[in-house]
Enzyme design. Structure first.
Site, PDB file in Angstrom:
ATOM      1  N   SER A  17     -29.573 -67.908   3.582  1.00 44.71           N
ATOM      2  CA  SER A  17     -30.751 -67.098   3.274  1.00 44.71           C
ATOM      3  C   SER A  17     -31.990 -67.577   3.966  1.00 44.71           C
ATOM      4  CB  SER A  17     -31.078 -67.255   1.788  1.00 44.71           C
ATOM      5  OG  SER A  17     -30.501 -66.269   1.086  1.00 44.71           O
ATOM      6  N   ASP A  60     -37.964 -66.063   1.445  1.00 41.79           N
ATOM      7  CA  ASP A  60     -38.027 -65.275   2.681  1.00 41.79           C
ATOM      8  C   ASP A  60     -39.465 -65.114   3.171  1.00 41.79           C
ATOM      9  OD1 ASP A  60     -35.293 -64.989   2.426  1.00 41.79           O
ATOM     10  OD2 ASP A  60     -35.353 -62.936   1.678  1.00 41.79           O
ATOM     11  N   GLU A  78     -35.072 -65.780  -3.858  1.00 40.42           N
ATOM     12  CA  GLU A  78     -34.784 -65.198  -2.546  1.00 40.42           C
ATOM     13  C   GLU A  78     -36.030 -64.574  -1.937  1.00 40.42           C
ATOM     14  OE1 GLU A  78     -33.410 -64.825   0.544  1.00 40.42           O
ATOM     15  OE2 GLU A  78     -31.689 -65.138  -0.743  1.00 40.42           O
TER      16      GLU A  78
END
EC number: 3.4.21.100
Length: 519
Positions: free
Chosen positions: A449, A253, A249
Site C-alpha cells: 500500500s 496514501d 490506508e
C-alpha cells in the site's frame, strides 16, 4: 416474447464460507451501473497495440477526444435508457466517455429487469452483504451492447494492503522507520514538488482528518498540499477514528504523496467496497475532466480468483483507457505473499495483475546515513506479511515481458505463462516502514500500500518537470537497463528474487533520477 441472453462472465457461485441469511426487502432502493461496449473497438485495439509496444509516435488522447472517438455510442446509451424506462428504473447519470449508465430502482425492479434473485448472505470474514448466484440476463436489444452489470451484488471486493507495525518490535540497532521524504532521498528522487499535477487516490472506505494532515506536514516542514475529497456513488470522506481500519490506508496514501510532491493537487475518490464501487471510482478518476489526474494510486485489491470475469474485464478496460489517456496507474501487489491470502495455491492480486498498471511490490530496506546499505524482498513470515507477486492466470504475457521467467524458491525458473507481477518495488516492511500520523496517533506503517503512492509521487515529480505526462510507462521501464535497484535476495513464498526481473520485486526499487531520465 422477449428472449433473454445470459451476460457472459456474470456467473456467481455461492462463495465458500457464506450462507443465505434472509431475503432482501423488495422495496429497498439500490443503484446499479451498466457498462457498455466501446465504439470503434477495432481502431482502439490498433491504438493500444502501439501503446503496449511503446511506440514513441503515439500521443495520449485528450479526455474530450477520447469520449468522442471511443466512448459509448449514443444509440447504445439510448437502448439502455429505453430498457430502464420499460422496467421503471431511473437513470441517475450517463457518462458517454466512461461508457456507463447508473440506474436506480427497487430490488424487485432490478430482479425482474435482469432475471436475478438477490438475497442477504453472511460470510465469516466479509460480514453481511447482498448477493446473487447464477448469471445476469439481458434482452435481445442489449445483447452484445452491455459488457457488465455491476452493483446488484455488494459483497466487499477488495482489502487495503497496509500493515501497522506491532508495538512490541523494537528497532534492531538501526533506523527502523523512515519519513516519506527520507525514502525519496534514499531512492534519489528528482528535485521538484509536483506543481501543476494532480494525483488521484482511490479509497474504498474510511477517511482522513484535515487536522492529522496539517500537523503531519508541518512536522516534516513540508507545505500542505491541496487535498480534495471526491464522492463516488454513495462514498464520502468518513474517518472512523480507528487507525487500524481503512483510515490507515487513506491517511497513509495522502501523507506519502503529499510529503514527497507537496505541490501536486491530491484528489481522493471515495466509494463503497464492492466491485461496482471500485470500478466506478477508478473510471471516474480516469475520466475526471475537473481534477484531471495524470497519475492514480490504488492500494486495494483481491485475489484474481475472487473476481467475476465480467468485473475483471470491465475493470481492465477502464485501466486500458487510462493508458490511452496517458494516465499512469500505480497499484499495490498485495501483502500476503505468493498465495495472496487466497488459501489455494499461488494467486496474484487484481487490479495489480492488469497489464495496464504499474504493479508495485515490496522490499525490506536498511539505510546507513543517506544511502541504502541493504535491500531484500519483504517477507516477515506468515504473521508479518510478504510482498504479493507471481503469474497471472487471467492475463497473457504482455509484449514488454516477453522472454522473462519466474524463479522458484525451490530453484529453477519457469517462462512466464501470463502477466508477471509486480513490475517494480519499494520499501514495504512494517519493520522498516513509514512514519505517519493516523487518527491523531504517530505510527509506523508498511505494506505494498505504501509503495503505490511512493511510485505515484515519483511519477508526479517527473510529469511536472517534463511538463507532460509520461503515461503508460511499462514498455519504457522494461526496455531501459539499470534504472531500478535490482533486488536479488529473499522470496515471497513460492517465488525467489534473482538478478533481473523476478516475481517478488519486479525490476527492483527506484533510482528516481534514472527512472526520470529513462522516461
Amino acid at each position: 416474447m422477449v428472449t433473454k441472453h445470459p451476460l457472459p462472465g456474470s456467473e456467481r457461485k455461492v462463495e465458500q464460507g457464506s450462507r443465505v441469511v434472509g431475503q432482501c426487502d423488495p422495496a429497498e432502493r439500490i443503484e446499479v451501473f451498466v457498462m457498455l461496449r466501446r465504439q470503434r473497438q477495432a481502431q482502439f485495439d490498433a491504438l493500444m497495440s502501439k501503446i503496449e509496444a511503446g511506440d514513441p509516435g503515439v500521443k495520449p488522447l485528450s479526455r474530450e477526444a477520447f469520449a468522442q472517438e471511443f466512448g459509448a455510442a449514443p444509440d447504445d446509451v439510448a437502448k439502455v435508457k429505453a430498457f430502464a424506462q420499460a422496467h421503471s428504473l431511473t437513470v441517475v447519470r450517463e457518462d458517454v466517455a466512461a461508457r456507463s449508465v447508473l440506474l436506480s430502482g427497487t430490488i424487485e425492479q432490478f430482479q425482474s429487469a435482469f432475471g436475478v434473485k438477490l438475497e442477504h448472505y453472511e460470510h465469516h470474514t466479509a460480514g453481511q452483504f447482498r448477493g446473487r448466484t447464477g448469471t445476469i440476463s439481458v434482452p435481445d436489444d442489449l445483447h452484445g451492447v452491455v459488457e457488465a452489470v455491476l452493483g446488484l451484488d455488494n459483497r466487499p471486493q477488495a482489502r487495503p494492503h497496509f500493515r501497522i507495525r506491532p508495538p512490541f518490535q523494537p528497532a534492531k540497532g538501526h533506523q527502523a522507520s523512515f519519513t516519506p521524504p527520507q525514502l525519496a532521498a534514499l531512492y534519489q528522487f528528482p528535485q521538484g514538488d509536483g506543481k501543476g499535477e494532480c494525483v488521484g487516490i482511490i479509497e474504498l472506505g474510511g477517511g482522513y482528518n484535515a487536522s492529522d494532515l496539517k500537523s503531519y506536514f508541518s512536522s516534516l516542514g513540508v507545505a500542505s498540499p491541496t487535498v480534495k475529497p471526491v464522492g463516488v456513488d454513495q462514498g464520502s470522506n468518513q474517518p472512523s477514528g480507528d487507525p487500524n481500519g481503512p483510515d490507515g490506508e487513506v491517511t497513509l496514501d495522502i501523507e506519502i504523496v503529499g510529503s514527497i510532491a507537496p505541490g501536486a493537487n491530491i484528489a481522493v475518490y471515495f466509494t463503497q467496497n464492492s466491485d461496482a464501487g471500485f470500478i466506478d471510482a477508478v473510471s471516474r478518476a480516469v475520466h475526471d475532466t475537473t481534477n484531471k489526474p495524470s497519475v492514480i494510486s490504488i492500494s486495494w485489491g483481491g485475489p484474481e480468483s475472487s473476481w467475476t470475469s465480467q468485473s475483471l474485464n470491465a475493470f481492465n478496460s477502464v485501466l486500458q483507457t487510462a493508458a490511452a489517456l496517458g494516465v499512469t496507474v500505480c497499484v499495490a501487489s498485495g501483502d500476503s505473499g505468493s498465495s495472496d491470502g487466497s488459501g489455494s495455491g499461488n494467486q496474484v492480486d487484481f487490479p495489480a495483475s492488469s497489464p495496464y498498471v504499474l504493479a508495485c511490490g515490496g522490499t525490506n530496506l536498511t539505510a546507513s546515513g543517506t544511502s541504502i546499505s541493504h535491500e531484500v524482498v519483504w517477507n516477515d513470515g506468515a504473521q508479518g506479511g510478504a510482498t504479493g507477486g507471481g503469474v497471472s492466470k487471467a492475463f497473457p504475457v504482455p509484449v514488454w515481458q516477453t522472454g522473462l521467467s519466474a524463479s522458484s524458491t525451490h530453484g529453477g525458473a519457469t517462462a512466464l505463462s501470463g502477466r508477471g507481477v509486480p513490475d517494480v518495488a519499494g520499501d514495504a516492511s512494517p519493520v522498516t516502514g513509514y512514519s505517519v500520523l493516523i487518527d491523531g496517533e504517530q505510527t509506523v506503517v508498511g505494506g505494498t500500500s505504501a509503495v503505490a503512492p511512493l511510485w505515484a509521487a515519483l511519477i508526479a515529480l517527473i510529469n511536472a518537470s517534463k511538463g507532460q505526462p509520461v503515461g503508460f510507462i511499462n514498455p519504457k521501464l522494461y526496455k531501459a537497463q539499470g534504472v531500478c535497484r535490482d533486488i536479488t535476495q529473499g522470496n515471497n513464498g513460492s517465488f525467489a528474487a534473482t538478478a533481473g526481473w523476478d516475481a517478488c520485486t519486479g525490476l527492483g526499487s527506484p533510482n528516481g533520477q534514472k527512472v526520470a531520465a529513462a522516461l
